[in-house]
Design a protein around this motif. Structure first.
Motif, short mmCIF file in Angstrom:
data_model
loop_
_atom_site.label_atom_id
_atom_site.label_comp_id
_atom_site.label_asym_id
_atom_site.label_seq_id
_atom_site.Cartn_x
_atom_site.Cartn_y
_atom_site.Cartn_z
N GLU A 138 0.84 -1.21 0.00
CA GLU A 138 0.00 0.00 0.00
C GLU A 138 0.87 1.26 0.00
O GLU A 138 0.69 2.17 0.82
N ILE A 139 1.81 1.31 -0.93
CA ILE A 139 2.73 2.44 -1.01
C ILE A 139 2.00 3.74 -1.29
O ILE A 139 2.50 4.83 -0.99
N GLY A 140 0.80 3.64 -1.86
CA GLY A 140 0.02 4.84 -2.14
C GLY A 140 -0.43 5.57 -0.90
O GLY A 140 -0.86 6.73 -0.97
N ARG B 109 4.01 11.39 -5.65
CA ARG B 109 5.04 12.09 -6.40
C ARG B 109 5.24 11.46 -7.78
O ARG B 109 5.40 10.25 -7.90
N GLU B 110 5.27 12.31 -8.79
CA GLU B 110 5.43 11.82 -10.15
C GLU B 110 6.80 11.18 -10.35
O GLU B 110 6.93 10.15 -11.03
N ASP B 111 7.85 11.76 -9.75
CA ASP B 111 9.20 11.21 -9.93
C ASP B 111 9.35 9.85 -9.26
O ASP B 111 10.01 8.95 -9.78
N LEU B 112 8.71 9.67 -8.11
CA LEU B 112 8.77 8.37 -7.45
C LEU B 112 7.98 7.33 -8.25
O LEU B 112 8.44 6.18 -8.41
N TYR B 113 6.83 7.73 -8.76
CA TYR B 113 6.03 6.81 -9.58
C TYR B 113 6.82 6.36 -10.81
O TYR B 113 6.83 5.17 -11.16
N ALA B 114 7.50 7.32 -11.45
CA ALA B 114 8.30 6.98 -12.63
C ALA B 114 9.41 5.99 -12.27
O ALA B 114 9.76 5.11 -13.06
N MET C 73 11.88 11.13 0.57
CA MET C 73 13.03 10.46 1.18
C MET C 73 13.25 9.08 0.58
O MET C 73 14.39 8.64 0.38
N LEU C 74 12.14 8.38 0.28
CA LEU C 74 12.24 7.06 -0.31
C LEU C 74 12.86 7.12 -1.70
O LEU C 74 13.69 6.27 -2.07
N LEU C 75 12.49 8.13 -2.48
CA LEU C 75 13.06 8.29 -3.82
C LEU C 75 14.58 8.43 -3.76
O LEU C 75 15.31 7.80 -4.52
N LYS C 76 15.07 9.25 -2.84
CA LYS C 76 16.51 9.43 -2.68
C LYS C 76 17.17 8.11 -2.27
O LYS C 76 18.24 7.76 -2.78
N ALA C 77 16.52 7.38 -1.38
CA ALA C 77 17.08 6.11 -0.91
C ALA C 77 17.16 5.08 -2.04
O ALA C 77 18.10 4.30 -2.13
N ILE C 78 16.16 5.08 -2.94
CA ILE C 78 16.16 4.14 -4.06
C ILE C 78 17.25 4.49 -5.06
O ILE C 78 17.99 3.63 -5.54
N GLU C 79 17.36 5.79 -5.37
CA GLU C 79 18.28 6.22 -6.43
C GLU C 79 19.73 6.27 -5.96
O GLU C 79 20.65 5.92 -6.71
N VAL D 239 -1.07 10.50 -8.85
CA VAL D 239 -0.12 11.53 -9.30
C VAL D 239 -0.87 12.76 -9.79
O VAL D 239 -0.54 13.90 -9.43
N VAL D 240 -1.90 12.55 -10.61
CA VAL D 240 -2.69 13.66 -11.14
C VAL D 240 -3.37 14.43 -10.01
O VAL D 240 -3.45 15.67 -10.04
N ALA D 241 -3.81 13.70 -8.98
CA ALA D 241 -4.49 14.34 -7.85
C ALA D 241 -3.50 15.00 -6.88
O ALA D 241 -3.94 15.66 -5.93
N GLY D 242 -2.20 14.83 -7.11
CA GLY D 242 -1.20 15.46 -6.24
C GLY D 242 -0.93 14.70 -4.97
O GLY D 242 -0.27 15.23 -4.07
N ARG D 243 -1.40 13.45 -4.89
CA ARG D 243 -1.21 12.66 -3.67
C ARG D 243 -0.01 11.71 -3.76
O ARG D 243 0.34 11.07 -2.78
#
Length: 541
Positions: free
Chosen positions: A290-292, A344-349, A301-307, A338-342
């Motif tokens: 349920e990452i959403g 992050r588009e960069d994390l989804y990508a 923070m998760l995006l930075k940790a992944i990349e 993502v469209v609803a702003g809930r």
């Protein structure tokens, strides 16, 4: 069939091919020795070299001419600056292969990998394996007892593994075992699910990239993530632990601490350091279900940790490292989030590279029976008693399980609970028709709040979602049908749920039913979408 000319492509051995005076014939020199075999004639030897070794090239050329006058030696100097630099060597060989006039109809190419640096040999192998060199690998070696003029031995290696039956069978068996492992040995009958699991197995073995598992609650996302971990662990691709968290349970300041850890004194109650789940998953697999539900700050923070494999624990100024593989699970449509702003588009990508939608049990109704047998066997193993249906009870349960009355709102969790209840109540290990009757009534009660209520006339008006001019252009038949469809959509929690209710009869005749897609195309005819009909919905499936 016309016999092809043999052409050898190989590097000059700056050490192995050296020799002076008559004594040079007393040692085995691989390049010269290759042309000394009476049973095989090398028509042409493409002698590659780098650096200033023209004198040695000339010596080797003369010696080949003396033992094999039929062999033409073509010396080719390559501009390799450093024969131990992988990029330099591979680049030069690639350029050579792209410009070389290969004639596979008339010539057979043998790629000699005995001479040259280890880097050269590896690159020659890779170029042949990738078919830039359209030939077979050639390996040579001296005889056990060297004599004057020793020709040694040579071996051809064909990289087409399909020609090696035992190897091909072993790889095929490993693949099949990997796929069966992911399905836990359950013989699924759903073609779409089989295809998906086959791809997941290949991706799991070859890639460390994040994976996104979508699907309704109870579809088996957590189960599949654990199986992927065990598969990679068995292949020695992971050394760490399997770490799992449901992001819906993370709230407020505690979310960051749970995931990323904190240092002592970071906040009230932080009496000691905490490593956090990301560090616990170092060299292992992290499953974020349920990452959403994750907050936007935690997403960043998760995006930075992944990349970057680095992040800051709560309250700390010093980054820590953790190299983990991520599998994310969700029952939401993250693109809509993502469209609803809930979300992050960069994390989804970043996590949307390998995305798989696990079908619910209703969409895999043909798999109810094999899963039922699996669950009974599992119950028997855990409780030391074999449990079976009698024929009448089994037929009764299967008729209900495949019917429109069986909603399976909890998917495989509902099925597992149902089988467990019946097996527990079975006397002498036999599930009777009476037990099945009670169980079906129990399931109907559990699902009664999800059943579609009868449609009441006039409870919905098309002008709520369509312009008056559009409505006036509709035939009465289309208007009544569309009204009924929209009423069901508004009483359903997802597009798939609505589609199952609308197409319950016809879906059973289709090989790969896609109720959501059928409903989507129907709504598009009238300029409508699921989002427009269900503005508050969070699930587009």
């Amino acid at each position: 069939m016309k016999k092809k000319r043999i052409v050898v492509i190989g590097f000059l051995g700056t050490q192995l091919d050296k020799g002076s005076g008559s004594g040079r014939w007393e040692k085995w020199r691989p390049t010269v020795a290759l042309t000394q075999h009476d049973e095989m004639v090398v028509e042409r030897f493409e002698l590659l070299y780098s650096g200033k070794y023209e004198n040695l090239v000339q010596q080797v050329t003369r010696d080949i001419g003396s033992v094999s006058p039929e062999t033409e030696v073509v010396a080719r100097q390559l501009s390799i600056a450093d024969p131990w630099d992988f990029e330099d060597v591979y680049g030069c060989l690639f350029d050579f292969a792209k410009t070389y006039p290969f004639d596979t109809d008339n010539e057979e190419y043998w790629i000699h990998i005995t001479t040259g640096t280890h880097v050269v040999q590896i690159c020659m192998f890779l170029m042949t394996e990738a078919h830039y060199f359209p030939g077979r690998l050639l390996q040579t070696s001296p005889s056990r007892r060297q004599t004057v003029g020793d020709a040694g031995n040579y071996t051809l290696i064909d990289l087409d593994l399909s020609r090696y039956d035992q190897i091909a069978q072993r790889f095929s068996r490993e693949r099949q075992e990997g796929v069966a492992f992911l399905k836990s040995g359950i013989a699924t009958r759903n073609a779409h699910f089989n295809t998906m699991i086959d791809e997941i197995e290949r991706v799991a073995i070859k890639s460390k990239a994040p994976m996104l598992l979508m699907g309704p609650t109870g579809a088996g996302k957590s189960f599949l993530a654990k199986r992927v971990f065990k598969l990679k662990k068995a292949r020695h691709q992971l050394d760490g632990k399997f770490v799992e968290i449901n992001c819906a349970t993370l709230h407020g300041d505690g979310a960051g601490s749970t995931l990323f850890g904190h240092i002592k004194g970071a906040f009230t109650g932080a009496a000691s350091d905490r490593p956090g789940l990301l560090r616990t998953a170092h060299k292992g697999l992290l499953f974020l279900d349920e990452i959403g539900e994750l907050g936007l700050d935690e997403q960043a923070m998760l995006l930075k940790a992944i990349e970057e494999k680095r992040f800051l624990p709560v309250g700390s100024d010093n980054e820590v490292q953790s190299d983990f593989q991520l599998i994310a699970g969700t029952n939401r449509d993250l693109s809509r989030e993502v469209v609803a702003g809930r979300f992050r588009e960069d994390l989804y990508a970043r996590i949307n590279l390998w995305t798989y939608e696990l079908p619910g049990l209703v969409d895999r109704s043909e798999d109810i029976e094999p899963n039922m047998d699996y669950l009974l066997a599992q119950f028997g193993a855990e409780n030391g008693q074999m449990v079976r249906f009698n024929k009448e009870a089994r037929d009764h349960y299967m008729r209900f399980a495949m019917s429109k009355e069986a909603l399976w709102m909890g998917n495989f969790r509902d099925l597992s609970a149902s089988i467990t209840r019946m097996a527990t109540l079975a006397d002498a290990g036999r599930i009777t028709d009476a037990i099945v009757v009670d169980e079906t009534l129990r399931l109907k009660r559990l699902w009664q709040h999800y059943a579609t209520p009868p449609i009441q006339p006039g409870e919905f008006n098309l002008d709520e979602v369509m312009e008056r001019e559009q409505i006036e252009q509709l035939d009465l038949f289309d208007a009544l049908q569309l009204t009924a469809v929209i009423n069901i959509c508004r009483r359903s929690k997802s597009m798939s749920d609505a589609g199952r209710k609308l197409f319950a009869a016809s879906r059973s005749t289709k090989l790969n039913p896609n109720d959501a897609d059928r409903l989507k195309k129907y709504l598009v005819r009238f300029g409508l979408s699921w989002g427009k009909l269900n503005a508050d919905s969070t699930d587009g499936f």
